[in-house]
Each structure stands twice: as C-alpha cells, then as structure tokens.
Design an enzyme around this catalytic site. Structure first.
Site, mmCIF file in Angstrom:
data_model
loop_
_atom_site.group_PDB
_atom_site.id
_atom_site.type_symbol
_atom_site.label_atom_id
_atom_site.label_comp_id
_atom_site.label_asym_id
_atom_site.label_seq_id
_atom_site.Cartn_x
_atom_site.Cartn_y
_atom_site.Cartn_z
ATOM 1 N N THR A 1 0.830 -1.202 0.000
ATOM 2 C CA THR A 1 0.000 0.000 0.000
ATOM 3 C C THR A 1 0.863 1.249 0.000
ATOM 4 O OG1 THR A 1 -1.767 -1.149 1.181
ATOM 5 C CG2 THR A 1 -1.814 1.252 1.223
ATOM 6 N N ALA B 1 2.732 1.103 11.461
ATOM 7 C CA ALA B 1 2.617 2.002 10.308
ATOM 8 C C ALA B 1 3.946 2.047 9.543
ATOM 9 C CB ALA B 1 2.195 3.394 10.778
ATOM 10 N N ARG B 2 4.824 2.949 9.951
ATOM 11 C CA ARG B 2 6.189 3.052 9.447
ATOM 12 C C ARG B 2 7.072 3.452 10.617
ATOM 13 N NH1 ARG B 2 4.789 0.548 5.677
ATOM 14 N NH2 ARG B 2 5.052 0.980 3.439
ATOM 15 N N GLU C 1 15.315 -1.574 8.110
ATOM 16 C CA GLU C 1 14.751 -2.930 8.086
ATOM 17 C C GLU C 1 15.613 -3.842 7.212
ATOM 18 O OE1 GLU C 1 10.078 -1.607 8.690
ATOM 19 O OE2 GLU C 1 10.692 -2.511 6.804
ATOM 20 N N HIS D 1 8.284 -7.017 10.452
ATOM 21 C CA HIS D 1 7.478 -6.404 9.386
ATOM 22 C C HIS D 1 6.597 -7.460 8.701
ATOM 23 C CE1 HIS D 1 7.338 -2.773 6.472
ATOM 24 N NE2 HIS D 1 6.180 -3.412 6.482
ATOM 25 N N ALA E 1 3.113 -7.843 9.708
ATOM 26 C CA ALA E 1 1.693 -7.602 9.977
ATOM 27 C C ALA E 1 0.840 -7.660 8.720
ATOM 28 C CB ALA E 1 1.512 -6.248 10.669
#
Length: 315
Positions: free
Chosen positions: A73, A230-231, A260, A282, A284
C-alpha cells in the site's frame, strides 16, 4: 509485456506467482541488491516490487519501463516525481492488508497486556509442574475492558482496530484529519495523554514523519502500551526505547522500523529482550490471505494498464 519481480522472497515462498505470468513474460528474482536494480530492469516494461527503493538513479536507464506495480500500500520507496516526468505509471494495492494488520495490532496489545509469553514460558519450562501450586498470577495482568484505546489514523486499518477495540469493551479515541462519526475525535496530544493503548496506522509522509516525538511519548501514561504498525519513522525510536528502559512506558509493540532489518546500533536492539517489548519482522501485512489478495490486485493493475484504464495509480 515483459514483467520483472525484483524481490519475490519478501512475498513468501508459498505464494504462487502464476497470476503474474498470465499477464506477460515473467522474470522472477528472489532478492535484488541496490547495485543490481539497473541491470535487472533494462528491457522490462513492468516492475513488480515490494520493498526495493526505485529512484531517479536506478530508473533512468530503463527506457522501456512503463509501469511500476508495488505489492504494497505504501509507496514512499518510489520516486513518484521522476516517474511522472518519464511517464511511468505507479500503482499500489490499497486495502488488501486491513484484516491482517488489524489482527496483529490487537494480538500485540493482548499479548503485552496479558503477558502471554511469560505465562506460556512458565509452563513450558516445567516450573508449573514442579511448583505444586494450581495457578500462577505473576506477572500481574490486566483486562482491556474499560481501558481507553487511542488510534492514530482513521483509515481502513484504524477503523477495523477501532471496531475490535470496541468489541473488547474499550473506549476509543481517534486522531484523524476529519472528525469521525462513530468515535470520539481528539488531537494527538490529548490522545497520547489519555490512552492506555496507542496504535498508529498512518502512511509515512512529510506530515507524519516524527509525529510521535519525545513530547508525545513523555506525556503518555506510565503503564500505556504503544504499538507502531505504520512506518518506523513516524515515531522517535530512540525516545521510545529510553521510555521503556527507564520504566516510563508500560509496553512497546513494533512491526516496522526506520532500518529494516535493524542492526545492533538500532535503539530497539538494547530493549528487545525485555518482557514488555514485542517486536516482529514487518509481518503484519503478510497473512496468507492478505498476500494472495495483494498478488491478485497487482495482476489486476497490470491488466488495467494494458487496457488503458487508470487503476490504483499514485504517481
């Protein structure tokens, strides 16, 4: 069309990429280093990528490139301004991970508030069997019922988390641009000061970068749980790590990071073993169902582009 997937490994080995193969001539790379990007996209018309940074420097030689399809996204990894200059379309996949991210968010809150890893570890270690007592109630754990859950970002994920939190008996506070008709809308400072659980669900933009800073973290309740799905860059990671280490924050859950994967120099490296810290890689967004929805939509984006239809375009 010639289609290249640059980082298939980030999508999971169990994912069947045949929907992409039906849209054109498919080349798949498990991983692509920054140095390998320019050579691997030469002659390709469509790039499919999840996390690869695509910018002016590595895109400038891709003369035949027509479309970048993100299996995600967020699109902060793509230089959309350069793509507009070159007439390269950029598509994302909105909404595919709503259920997946919401589930992980709530799972983190439940685990941190209920101390599940510690209780499971007590039984697994054999200490329960050897203890001679029918139950154990340490560490003390707490219900979510009656607590205040603050949600930063009122999009699809934030709305779903709000619904689940309400079902669990929480009062919901929401921080978003426009007032919400179902939930009490407050400013960020009020939310941080009043909430027992705070979860963040915003895209990374110039406006949201660093929005959870030292001041906001300092105003949180001593037993509050902060969750970032989120970020990484929307929150001050150093300030969060300090608050946990100094017992000024009840718990931390994070699935995203400024780097990351992060290394031993990252602020979280020194706190990740603590029982009130829940860090995940990461993941989710990545339930099996979500990844299959994402891939189907990526294929649909390519199909729409070939038909001249603007669909999920962000450039």
């Amino acid at each position: 069309m010639k289609i290249v997937v640059l980082d298939a490994a980030t999508l999971g080995d169990d994912l069947d990429l045949s929907p992409l193969a039906r849209e054109g001539e498919l080349t798949v790379y498990a991983n692509t280093s920054p140095e390998e990007v320019p050579e691997r996209i030469v002659g390709q018309e469509v790039i499919v990528s999840n996390k690869i940074k695509l910018n002016r420097e590595n895109l400038k030689a891709a003369d035949e490139l027509k479309l970048i399809c993100l299996a995600a996204t967020g699109y902060d990894c793509v230089d959309t301004a350069f793509c507009r200059e070159r007439g390269i379309g950029v598509c994302n996949v909105p909404g595919y991970s709503t259920h997946s991210v919401a589930q992980l968010t709530v799972a983190m809150a439940l685990s941190l508030r209920t101390h599940l890893p510690e209780y499971c570890g007590f039984v697994r270690s054999g200490d329960y069997a050897r203890g001679g007592v029918a139950n154990r109630l340490e560490p003390v754990w707490y219900e979510l019922y009656g607590k205040t859950w603050g949600i930063v970002g009122g999009g699809n994920i934030g709305q779903e988390v709000a619904q689940i939190a309400t079902a669990l008996g929480c009062r919901v506070l929401m921080c978003r641009r426009k007032a919400d008709q179902r939930y009490e809308t407050v400013d960020l400072d009020t939310l941080c000061a009043k909430a027992d659980i705070i979860s963040v669900h915003v895209a990374l933009t110039d406006e949201t970068r660093g929005m959870i800073g030292r001041r906001q973290i300092g105003s949180m309740k001593k037993n509050a749980i902060f969750i970032n799905v989120a970020r990484g860059a929307v929150a001050d990671e150093e300030a969060l790590a300090e608050a946990i280490a100094q017992h000024r924050l009840g718990g931390l859950g994070a699935d995203v990071y400024t780097a990351e994967p992060f290394n031993e120099d990252h602020p979280y490296a020194g706190i990740m073993e603590l029982p009130n810290v829940c860090l995940t890689p990461h993941m989710a967004w990545g339930s099996s169902e979500a990844r299959n929805r994402c891939l189907a939509e990526v294929a649909g984006n390519i199909r729409a582009f070939q038909k001249g239809i603007r669909h999920n375009r962000v450039e």
